[in-house]
Design a protein around this motif. Structure first.
Motif, PDB file in Angstrom:
ATOM      1  N   VAL A   1      69.071  30.915  37.383  1.00  0.00           N
ATOM      2  CA  VAL A   1      68.379  29.816  38.064  1.00  0.00           C
ATOM      3  C   VAL A   1      67.675  30.340  39.316  1.00  0.00           C
TER       4      VAL A   1
ATOM      5  N   ILE B   1      66.717  33.443  39.912  1.00  0.00           N
ATOM      6  CA  ILE B   1      65.609  34.326  39.529  1.00  0.00           C
ATOM      7  C   ILE B   1      64.392  33.497  39.106  1.00  0.00           C
ATOM      8  N   ARG B   2      64.671  32.404  38.381  1.00  0.00           N
ATOM      9  CA  ARG B   2      63.580  31.524  37.953  1.00  0.00           C
ATOM     10  C   ARG B   2      62.833  30.955  39.159  1.00  0.00           C
ATOM     11  N   LYS B   3      63.611  30.481  40.149  1.00  0.00           N
ATOM     12  CA  LYS B   3      62.987  29.921  41.352  1.00  0.00           C
ATOM     13  C   LYS B   3      62.179  30.973  42.090  1.00  0.00           C
TER      14      LYS B   3
ATOM     15  N   THR C   1      60.845  33.727  40.885  1.00  0.00           N
ATOM     16  CA  THR C   1      59.664  34.087  40.095  1.00  0.00           C
ATOM     17  C   THR C   1      58.555  33.061  40.303  1.00  0.00           C
ATOM     18  N   GLN C   2      58.940  31.783  40.266  1.00  0.00           N
ATOM     19  CA  GLN C   2      57.947  30.716  40.453  1.00  0.00           C
ATOM     20  C   GLN C   2      57.330  30.772  41.842  1.00  0.00           C
ATOM     21  N   GLU C   3      58.206  30.914  42.850  1.00  0.00           N
ATOM     22  CA  GLU C   3      57.712  30.942  44.230  1.00  0.00           C
ATOM     23  C   GLU C   3      56.781  32.132  44.452  1.00  0.00           C
ATOM     24  N   LEU C   4      57.157  33.289  43.905  1.00  0.00           N
ATOM     25  CA  LEU C   4      56.339  34.495  44.058  1.00  0.00           C
ATOM     26  C   LEU C   4      54.967  34.296  43.421  1.00  0.00           C
ATOM     27  N   ALA C   5      54.951  33.753  42.195  1.00  0.00           N
ATOM     28  CA  ALA C   5      53.682  33.561  41.481  1.00  0.00           C
ATOM     29  C   ALA C   5      52.793  32.560  42.210  1.00  0.00           C
ATOM     30  N   LEU C   6      53.398  31.473  42.714  1.00  0.00           N
ATOM     31  CA  LEU C   6      52.605  30.457  43.428  1.00  0.00           C
ATOM     32  C   LEU C   6      52.078  31.010  44.753  1.00  0.00           C
TER      33      LEU C   6
ATOM     34  N   ASN D   1      49.182  33.302  44.013  1.00  0.00           N
ATOM     35  CA  ASN D   1      48.010  32.486  43.684  1.00  0.00           C
ATOM     36  C   ASN D   1      47.385  31.924  44.961  1.00  0.00           C
TER      37      ASN D   1
ATOM     38  N   GLU E   1      45.674  34.770  46.921  1.00  0.00           N
ATOM     39  CA  GLU E   1      44.435  35.192  46.258  1.00  0.00           C
ATOM     40  C   GLU E   1      43.329  34.172  46.482  1.00  0.00           C
TER      41      GLU E   1
END
Lengths: 116, 250
Positions: free
Chosen positions: A95, A97-99, A101-106, A109, A112
């Motif tokens: 759970v 790691i999922r959070k 991963t999401q935070e890092l990707a957002l 974005n 960028e």
């Protein structure tokens, strides 16, 4: 005391020492260490104490015929407890790691988009 | 066009449809390099002025690079989180950027964005929080295997018995959410195979969930992730989760 009990008692004591050493070196956390200490302590008791002294009601209740079979039962039970605990830890970490991963990707974005 | 997270205003909101400018279209994509560009262009064509966010769910092909060639926002997940994690990332994006509505449209080109108007109309008419596009309510025909249809019927029975409402297409990934649903699902969303679970979760949370008839197109590229042994695992997991009320939310 049979040879198997001597062998079990010595290996259990050595294992207990390894657990305490790992805890002191911070290679395992306290909660996991407590489980392993209880596990190895139970093995020592099963191997070294039960052959000389075992309360009769307990012996009758569990239907203990040999100390080694009781030791095996205890071992399997504690291993199940530890595996279950590790499953809980893995689920919690999945759970987290999922959070992350999401935070890092957002965040990437967002950065960028600001950069463009 | 991106919405300001604090003011909630569009930065380039001029000459865009006021309806679509309030909508964030979430497109989860895993190895959809063959369909992603066309899917995004199709959405922009049918829903001018909307914001599209493609969630590249750790694809091993060039889905991410292809999505970058479009005008969509692309969020690149470094690991494959599964459909639940990808869609939740979209909800987090929509929530942070202050969107009032979010569409979920699969990246495989199976959903016709032109049908989005039907879902919007249904949401406004019924005051629902979530509208699900159903392929089984009489608009067009959708071919499916017998085993799949049996599975869908079983899920229909399970969800309907739990929610006391009838849902005909519990696995549909063509959905419209309002702000309340966006905020809720940005916080908690099931991990695996979320479509079925979210209907029960939303109903339990007091949200109104309705269906609208839509047409579903055949897949343009790739294969469904739920096939073979996975479909058996999918059914067992869904039945276990819903019947025991132990939703895999995070």
């Amino acid at each position: 005391m049979s040879r198997i009990n001597v062998f079990l008692a010595i290996t259990s004591l050595l294992f207990l020492l390894v657990v305490v050493r790992s805890l002191r070196q911070r290679r395992i956390n306290e909660l996991t260490a407590i489980l392993w200490i209880v596990f190895s302590f139970a093995l020592v008791v099963t191997a070294a104490v039960l052959p000389f002294w075992a309360p009769k009601p307990i012996v009758r209740f569990f239907g203990i015929k040999t100390e080694s079979s009781f030791g095996t039962y205890c071992g399997i039970f504690f291993l199940l407890v530890i595996v279950f605990h590790i499953t809980e830890v893995i689920t919690k970490q999945a759970v987290q790691i999922r959070k992350l991963t999401q935070e890092l990707a957002l965040l990437k974005n967002s950065n960028e988009h600001k950069g463009s | 066009m991106v919405r300001d997270s604090e003011s909630g205003e569009s930065r380039t909101a001029s000459n865009v449809s006021p309806q679509f400018s309030e909508i964030c279209v979430i497109v989860p994509a895993y190895n959809e390099s063959g369909a992603i560009v066309r899917t995004v262009e199709n959405i922009f064509d049918k829903m001018p002025g909307c914001e599209i966010v493609v969630i590249n769910d750790g694809s091993t092909d060039d889905t991410y690079q292809r999505a970058l060639t479009t005008n969509a926002q692309v969020v690149n997940l470094p690991n494959n989180l599964g459909i639940g994690g990808a869609v939740q990332t979209g909800f987090k994006f929509a929530e942070t950027h202050g969107f009032n509505y979010a569409f979920q449209i699969d990246g495989d080109g199976q959903h016709d964005p032109g049908e989005s108007v039907l879902l919007i109309e249904r949401l406004i008419q019924t005051g629902a929080d979530i509208v699900i596009g159903s392929r089984w309510l009489g608009r067009g025909e959708f071919n499916s295997t017998t085993s799949r249809r049996i599975g869908m019927k079983a899920l229909e029975w399970l969800v309907s018995s739990k929610t006391k409402e009838r849902f005909t297409d519990t696995t549909s990934g063509f959905r419209l959410f309002n702000r309340r649903a966006i905020q809720q699902f940005a916080l908690h969303y099931p991990t695996d195979y979320p479509e079925v679970e979210t209907i029960v979760i939303a109903t339990r949370m007091g949200m109104k969930v309705v269906e609208a008839p839509v047409k579903m197109l055949p897949r343009e590229h790739g294969k469904s992730s739920i096939r073979g042994f996975r479909s058996a695992y999918f059914m067992i997991r869904i039945f276990l989760t819903i019947s025991t009320n132990t939703f895999g939310v995070s």
